[in-house]
Design a protein around this motif. Structure first.
Motif, PDB file in Angstrom:
ATOM      1  N   VAL A  93     -96.445 -48.879  72.361  1.00  0.00           N
ATOM      2  CA  VAL A  93     -96.589 -49.997  73.291  1.00  0.00           C
ATOM      3  C   VAL A  93     -95.626 -51.136  72.979  1.00  0.00           C
ATOM      4  O   VAL A  93     -95.785 -52.244  73.494  1.00  0.00           O
ATOM      5  N   ASP A  94     -94.615 -50.869  72.170  1.00  0.00           N
ATOM      6  CA  ASP A  94     -93.644 -51.923  71.843  1.00  0.00           C
ATOM      7  C   ASP A  94     -93.027 -52.517  73.105  1.00  0.00           C
ATOM      8  O   ASP A  94     -92.878 -53.734  73.226  1.00  0.00           O
ATOM      9  N   ALA A  95     -92.647 -51.646  74.031  1.00  0.00           N
ATOM     10  CA  ALA A  95     -91.993 -52.120  75.257  1.00  0.00           C
ATOM     11  C   ALA A  95     -92.941 -53.010  76.063  1.00  0.00           C
ATOM     12  O   ALA A  95     -92.522 -54.019  76.644  1.00  0.00           O
ATOM     13  N   VAL A  96     -94.216 -52.657  76.086  1.00  0.00           N
ATOM     14  CA  VAL A  96     -95.194 -53.449  76.840  1.00  0.00           C
ATOM     15  C   VAL A  96     -95.298 -54.854  76.255  1.00  0.00           C
ATOM     16  O   VAL A  96     -95.362 -55.851  76.986  1.00  0.00           O
ATOM     17  N   LEU A  97     -95.299 -54.955  74.930  1.00  0.00           N
ATOM     18  CA  LEU A  97     -95.390 -56.261  74.287  1.00  0.00           C
ATOM     19  C   LEU A  97     -94.132 -57.092  74.540  1.00  0.00           C
ATOM     20  O   LEU A  97     -94.216 -58.314  74.748  1.00  0.00           O
ATOM     21  N   GLY A 112     -97.684 -59.782  66.413  1.00  0.00           N
ATOM     22  CA  GLY A 112     -96.730 -60.834  66.729  1.00  0.00           C
ATOM     23  C   GLY A 112     -95.357 -60.313  67.071  1.00  0.00           C
ATOM     24  O   GLY A 112     -95.031 -59.139  66.868  1.00  0.00           O
ATOM     25  N   LEU A 113     -94.563 -61.217  67.609  1.00  0.00           N
ATOM     26  CA  LEU A 113     -93.155 -60.945  67.887  1.00  0.00           C
ATOM     27  C   LEU A 113     -92.360 -62.160  67.426  1.00  0.00           C
ATOM     28  O   LEU A 113     -92.617 -63.274  67.886  1.00  0.00           O
ATOM     29  N   ASN A 114     -91.423 -61.943  66.519  1.00  0.00           N
ATOM     30  CA  ASN A 114     -90.518 -62.997  66.069  1.00  0.00           C
ATOM     31  C   ASN A 114     -89.152 -62.767  66.696  1.00  0.00           C
ATOM     32  O   ASN A 114     -88.604 -61.665  66.610  1.00  0.00           O
ATOM     33  N   VAL A 115     -88.620 -63.795  67.333  1.00  0.00           N
ATOM     34  CA  VAL A 115     -87.345 -63.691  68.040  1.00  0.00           C
ATOM     35  C   VAL A 115     -86.315 -64.551  67.313  1.00  0.00           C
ATOM     36  O   VAL A 115     -86.554 -65.740  67.063  1.00  0.00           O
ATOM     37  N   GLY A 116     -85.176 -63.950  66.970  1.00  0.00           N
ATOM     38  CA  GLY A 116     -84.131 -64.672  66.258  1.00  0.00           C
ATOM     39  C   GLY A 116     -83.088 -65.246  67.199  1.00  0.00           C
ATOM     40  O   GLY A 116     -83.069 -64.963  68.406  1.00  0.00           O
ATOM     41  N   ALA A 117     -82.206 -66.049  66.633  1.00  0.00           N
ATOM     42  CA  ALA A 117     -81.126 -66.653  67.417  1.00  0.00           C
ATOM     43  C   ALA A 117     -80.157 -65.575  67.894  1.00  0.00           C
ATOM     44  O   ALA A 117     -79.887 -64.602  67.178  1.00  0.00           O
ATOM     45  N   PRO A 118     -79.635 -65.699  69.117  1.00  0.00           N
ATOM     46  CA  PRO A 118     -78.687 -64.696  69.636  1.00  0.00           C
ATOM     47  C   PRO A 118     -77.434 -64.604  68.773  1.00  0.00           C
ATOM     48  O   PRO A 118     -76.979 -65.582  68.181  1.00  0.00           O
ATOM     49  N   MET A 161    -102.912 -65.187  74.397  1.00  0.00           N
ATOM     50  CA  MET A 161    -101.722 -65.015  73.574  1.00  0.00           C
ATOM     51  C   MET A 161    -101.169 -66.371  73.203  1.00  0.00           C
ATOM     52  O   MET A 161    -100.922 -67.219  74.043  1.00  0.00           O
ATOM     53  N   GLU A 162    -100.933 -66.608  71.949  1.00  0.00           N
ATOM     54  CA  GLU A 162    -100.481 -67.902  71.461  1.00  0.00           C
ATOM     55  C   GLU A 162     -98.964 -67.917  71.383  1.00  0.00           C
ATOM     56  O   GLU A 162     -98.329 -66.919  71.066  1.00  0.00           O
ATOM     57  N   THR A 163     -98.397 -69.067  71.652  1.00  0.00           N
ATOM     58  CA  THR A 163     -96.954 -69.235  71.594  1.00  0.00           C
ATOM     59  C   THR A 163     -96.592 -70.288  70.581  1.00  0.00           C
ATOM     60  O   THR A 163     -97.184 -71.362  70.565  1.00  0.00           O
ATOM     61  N   VAL A 176    -106.356 -56.326  74.597  1.00  0.00           N
ATOM     62  CA  VAL A 176    -106.234 -55.364  73.492  1.00  0.00           C
ATOM     63  C   VAL A 176    -105.820 -56.067  72.204  1.00  0.00           C
ATOM     64  O   VAL A 176    -106.388 -55.835  71.141  1.00  0.00           O
ATOM     65  N   TYR A 177    -104.817 -56.926  72.308  1.00  0.00           N
ATOM     66  CA  TYR A 177    -104.288 -57.621  71.132  1.00  0.00           C
ATOM     67  C   TYR A 177    -104.377 -59.131  71.313  1.00  0.00           C
ATOM     68  O   TYR A 177    -104.459 -59.637  72.429  1.00  0.00           O
ATOM     69  N   ARG A 178    -104.311 -59.832  70.184  1.00  0.00           N
ATOM     70  CA  ARG A 178    -104.054 -61.275  70.199  1.00  0.00           C
ATOM     71  C   ARG A 178    -102.590 -61.427  69.818  1.00  0.00           C
ATOM     72  O   ARG A 178    -102.211 -61.262  68.661  1.00  0.00           O
ATOM     73  N   PHE A 179    -101.778 -61.733  70.791  1.00  0.00           N
ATOM     74  CA  PHE A 179    -100.318 -61.647  70.659  1.00  0.00           C
ATOM     75  C   PHE A 179     -99.735 -63.033  70.450  1.00  0.00           C
ATOM     76  O   PHE A 179     -99.992 -63.952  71.246  1.00  0.00           O
ATOM     77  N   ARG A 180     -98.932 -63.181  69.393  1.00  0.00           N
ATOM     78  CA  ARG A 180     -98.327 -64.471  69.074  1.00  0.00           C
ATOM     79  C   ARG A 180     -96.807 -64.313  69.055  1.00  0.00           C
ATOM     80  O   ARG A 180     -96.287 -63.396  68.417  1.00  0.00           O
ATOM     81  N   VAL A 181     -96.124 -65.199  69.731  1.00  0.00           N
ATOM     82  CA  VAL A 181     -94.669 -65.128  69.827  1.00  0.00           C
ATOM     83  C   VAL A 181     -94.058 -66.347  69.150  1.00  0.00           C
ATOM     84  O   VAL A 181     -94.476 -67.483  69.404  1.00  0.00           O
ATOM     85  N   ARG A 182     -93.079 -66.112  68.307  1.00  0.00           N
ATOM     86  CA  ARG A 182     -92.318 -67.190  67.677  1.00  0.00           C
ATOM     87  C   ARG A 182     -90.866 -67.091  68.129  1.00  0.00           C
ATOM     88  O   ARG A 182     -90.299 -66.003  68.139  1.00  0.00           O
ATOM     89  N   GLY A 183     -90.284 -68.212  68.477  1.00  0.00           N
ATOM     90  CA  GLY A 183     -88.859 -68.240  68.814  1.00  0.00           C
ATOM     91  C   GLY A 183     -88.533 -67.721  70.198  1.00  0.00           C
ATOM     92  O   GLY A 183     -87.397 -67.303  70.450  1.00  0.00           O
ATOM     93  N   GLU A 184     -89.491 -67.756  71.121  1.00  0.00           N
ATOM     94  CA  GLU A 184     -89.241 -67.196  72.447  1.00  0.00           C
ATOM     95  C   GLU A 184     -88.174 -67.960  73.212  1.00  0.00           C
ATOM     96  O   GLU A 184     -87.630 -67.468  74.197  1.00  0.00           O
ATOM     97  N   GLU A 185     -87.858 -69.182  72.751  1.00  0.00           N
ATOM     98  CA  GLU A 185     -86.799 -69.935  73.416  1.00  0.00           C
ATOM     99  C   GLU A 185     -85.435 -69.273  73.267  1.00  0.00           C
ATOM    100  O   GLU A 185     -84.492 -69.617  73.973  1.00  0.00           O
ATOM    101  N   HIS A 186     -85.331 -68.284  72.360  1.00  0.00           N
ATOM    102  CA  HIS A 186     -84.059 -67.582  72.176  1.00  0.00           C
ATOM    103  C   HIS A 186     -83.838 -66.490  73.223  1.00  0.00           C
ATOM    104  O   HIS A 186     -82.734 -65.940  73.312  1.00  0.00           O
ATOM    105  N   ILE A 187     -84.878 -66.135  73.980  1.00  0.00           N
ATOM    106  CA  ILE A 187     -84.705 -65.130  75.036  1.00  0.00           C
ATOM    107  C   ILE A 187     -84.022 -65.816  76.220  1.00  0.00           C
ATOM    108  O   ILE A 187     -84.575 -66.758  76.788  1.00  0.00           O
ATOM    109  N   PRO A 188     -82.842 -65.375  76.618  1.00  0.00           N
ATOM    110  CA  PRO A 188     -82.110 -66.074  77.695  1.00  0.00           C
ATOM    111  C   PRO A 188     -82.892 -66.051  79.006  1.00  0.00           C
ATOM    112  O   PRO A 188     -83.476 -65.030  79.377  1.00  0.00           O
TER     113      PRO A 188
END
Length: 645
Positions: free
Chosen positions: A480-484, A618-624, A1-3, A453-465
């Motif tokens: 499987v959204d919750a699993v990701l 992928g998962l894109n995370v926005g600013a809180p 999984m790429e970050t 199963v997937y090649r999972f890429r996360v953007r903006g994970e620094e926004h997760i407290p």
């Protein structure tokens, strides 16, 4: 999984260095690393040279060669049982740099005394130094693991622990090899060992000079000098956090597992593999390289987070290759004292070496995330005492491993059968621990989903407290959204989910294990509806992460549906409790059309591999967003904006 880290991320959370080796160029880590490396090498240089000396060179009537290794090992472990509780208190009460400098000066003094023992061939003095070096390691242990979380961020903790674990086993290997080779030099060997021990101690003391200040975490602590009552208090303290305590037991089991193999290597090499003493040394080399490699791989496999999903993977590998080692070592052709080249020339022995290398590799994957989890989750003011409790348990488990292995040998077990027994026992113990702490299995499932199963890429994970309560709001695309989302977060997440998903055979079991919160429409089941909001409020009160899918259901056409008002009710309940949790918008991308989405007319999970394997998602995370600024329409717009590549 790429970050991928969002541009402008805070420096503390950004990709400050490309990998864990870059830490060796930084003052907050490098001096500490080389200090502990020199200490571990010196421990083993001294112990192994002393063992060889009394086994092969000195004739001591009251210490038979067969008992020398056992006596030296017991004397070294004894201080861990007697003084770990006190050392944990000292590490919490005082600046860790000051404590490390004191321990390193102590090591220099012990090695000066040991040099006298080697020069004079004085066994009682060397036995006393063995006990004192055990005391040195006992004092350093809690400082070693409590230091890292004070100077490394959450995204560096796994890599930092991997480096320390790798360095420790490489130092053990080098110390043992140097001790065996140098002490065997005719006439001057013991004297050179004594000089080498002093040199290694001085190198460690010199490296420690550059360790940065590490303030005390509990300077007002009153030291309890009674080791027995304090040991009991430390174990009770560790039990207050169930996940941490079970992780302590898991680490101690790993030491039990490793001690069984390490203690049997000489006999295994001689009686089963029919090799000479160099073959026994080869086993130690392979084992050490395996542990070091597995430890280093943890950062890459965990996306530089503390990911305990690797622990079940490690446990599976440990069992599989321990059991295969039994089958690989059965029925080997008898021979008399094979040399290293003769041993390596036989293809059957390569399977034995591969099993040993992979067994230890997976042991590295197993242990590093557990250490990092304890450092991350233990209360900072008590962290060193928790680690001291772990050292006590480690010592007890290693003693138990010697007793049990000895009993099995006495009962007629062969060494391969002991390895088989240990491998099967590992499966039972690991399964039991994972049932007690389901988070391990949950994170393992998430790890498999995002790496297999997937090649999972996360953007903006620094926004997760990384600390404190927060609400995560995400679009709902598949089952499987919750699993990701679990895989993207370094912390456990509690999900509010449609009660109907709990009827799914596998996913329902998984989400119950994850303590997901079922919710039903108020008109269908008012009790479940109200209970869901009460449980959600409790999650936020306890400072945890709460995840909501504001659409209320999985999309049936791949588009974002209108957000419902449930999130506003959650925030109102939090406000009534005096909490204002930030809301973090998130968007899963490229998941529509996968096996777990509802793209088929018949529903989800109808056509396996409809998009092949290793799909990019992928998962894109926005600013809180502050709780006071949240409105369903505006939040929906933020999530929609994140859905675009």
């Amino acid at each position: 999984m790429e970050t991928v880290v969002a541009e402008g991320a805070p420096a503390a959370r950004a990709e400050a260095h490309p990998n864990q080796f870059a830490l060796l160029r930084q003052r907050r880590f490098a001096p500490f690393f080389w200090t502990q490396f020199a200490g571990a090498a010196n421990d083993n240089l001294f112990k192994f040279a002393f063992t060889v000396l009394v086994t092969y060179q000195l004739q001591v009537a009251w210490l038979q060669p067969a008992m020398a290794g056992l006596a030296i090992g017991a004397l070294f472990i004894l201080p861990f049982l007697l003084f770990s509780a006190t050392s944990g208190q000292l590490a919490d009460k005082f600046d860790k740099r000051r404590l490390i400098l004191f321990v390193k000066w102590l090591e220099v003094g012990i090695m000066v005394l040991a040099a006298f023992g080697f020069f004079a061939a004085n066994v009682p003095v060397l036995l006393a130094c063995t006990f004192l070096m055990g005391l040195h390691s006992t004092l350093f242990g809690p400082v070693k693991f409590a230091y890292l979380p004070q100077h490394l961020g959450e995204r560096e903790l796994t890599g930092g622990n991997g480096m320390v674990e790798m360095g420790t086993f490489v130092a053990i290997l080098l110390g043992n090899i140097a001790g065996g080779l140098v002490v065997a030099i005719p006439q001057v060997g013991p004297q050179w060992v004594g000089a080498g021990c002093i040199a290694a101690a001085l190198i460690g003391r010199l490296a420690a000079q550059w360790i940065p200040v590490s303030p005390a975490t509990d300077p007002g602590l009153k030291i309890n000098w009674n080791p027995f009552t304090e040991t009991w208090r430390n174990l009770q303290l560790a039990r207050t956090n169930v996940v941490v305590f079970r992780s302590l037991l898991g680490i101690s089991w790993m030491w039990f597992f490793g001690a069984v193999f390490l203690s049997q290597f000489p006999s295994f090499a001689k009686e089963v593999l029919h090799g000479n003493e160099r073959v026994a040394s080869l086993l130690l080399v392979v084992f050490s390289i395996g542990i070091a490699s597995g430890s280093l791989m943890c950062e890459r496999l965990s996306r530089r987070h503390v990911d305990i999903g690797l622990v079940p993977l490690g446990a599976i590998g440990m069992t599989v290759f321990a059991v295969d080692l039994y089958f690989a070592s059965r029925g080997l052709a008898p021979a008399a004292g094979l040399t290293l080249s003769q041993f390596a020339a036989q293809p059957a022995h390569w399977r034995v070496m591969a099993d040993l290398a992979l067994l230890s590799f997976f042991a590295g994957l197993y242990s590093v995330p557990m250490y990092a989890l304890i450092q991350l989750r233990a209360q900072p003011t008590h962290r060193a005492r928790i680690i001291a409790a772990n050292n006590i348990l480690n010592a007890l488990f290693m003693i138990a491993s010697s007793v049990i292995a000895g009993a099995l040998l006495k009962a007629g077990f062969t060494i391969p059968q002991i390895f088989l027994f240990t491998g099967i026992a590992n499966a039972v113990v690991a399964f039991y621990i994972f049932l007690l702490v389901p988070e391990y299995l949950i994170r393992f499932t998430a790890w498999v989903a995002t790496h297999v199963v997937y090649r999972f890429r996360v953007r903006g994970e620094e926004h997760i407290p990384v600390a404190g309560p927060a609400v995560l709001a995400c679009n709902h695309v598949s089952f499987v959204d919750a699993v990701l989302l679990m895989a993207a977060s370094p912390r456990p997440i509690y999900f509010v989910m449609d009660h109907r998903i709990f009827r799914q055979p596998v996913l329902g079991w998984l989400f119950r294990l994850a303590k997901a919160i079922p919710i039903a429409p108020q008109k269908d089941d008012p009790a479940v509806y109200e209970a869901a909001f009460e449980r959600a409020a409790q999650v936020l009160r306890e400072g945890d992460l709460l995840a909501i899918f504001p659409e209320g259901a999985i999309t049936r056409d791949g588009t974002l549906q209108p957000f419902k008002g449930g999130i506003m009710k959650v925030l109102e309940r939090a406000r009534a409790d005096g909490i204002a949790p930030p809301v973090v918008p998130m968007a899963l991308t490229n998941l529509w059309g996968s096996y777990f989405s509802r793209i088929e007319e018949k529903g989800a999970m109808v056509r396996p591999f409809r998009r092949g394997v290793f799909n990019k998602v992928g998962l894109n995370v926005g600013a809180p967003v502050g709780a006071a600024q949240v409105a369903p329409e505006a939040l929906q717009q933020r999530v929609a904006a994140l859905m675009t590549p």
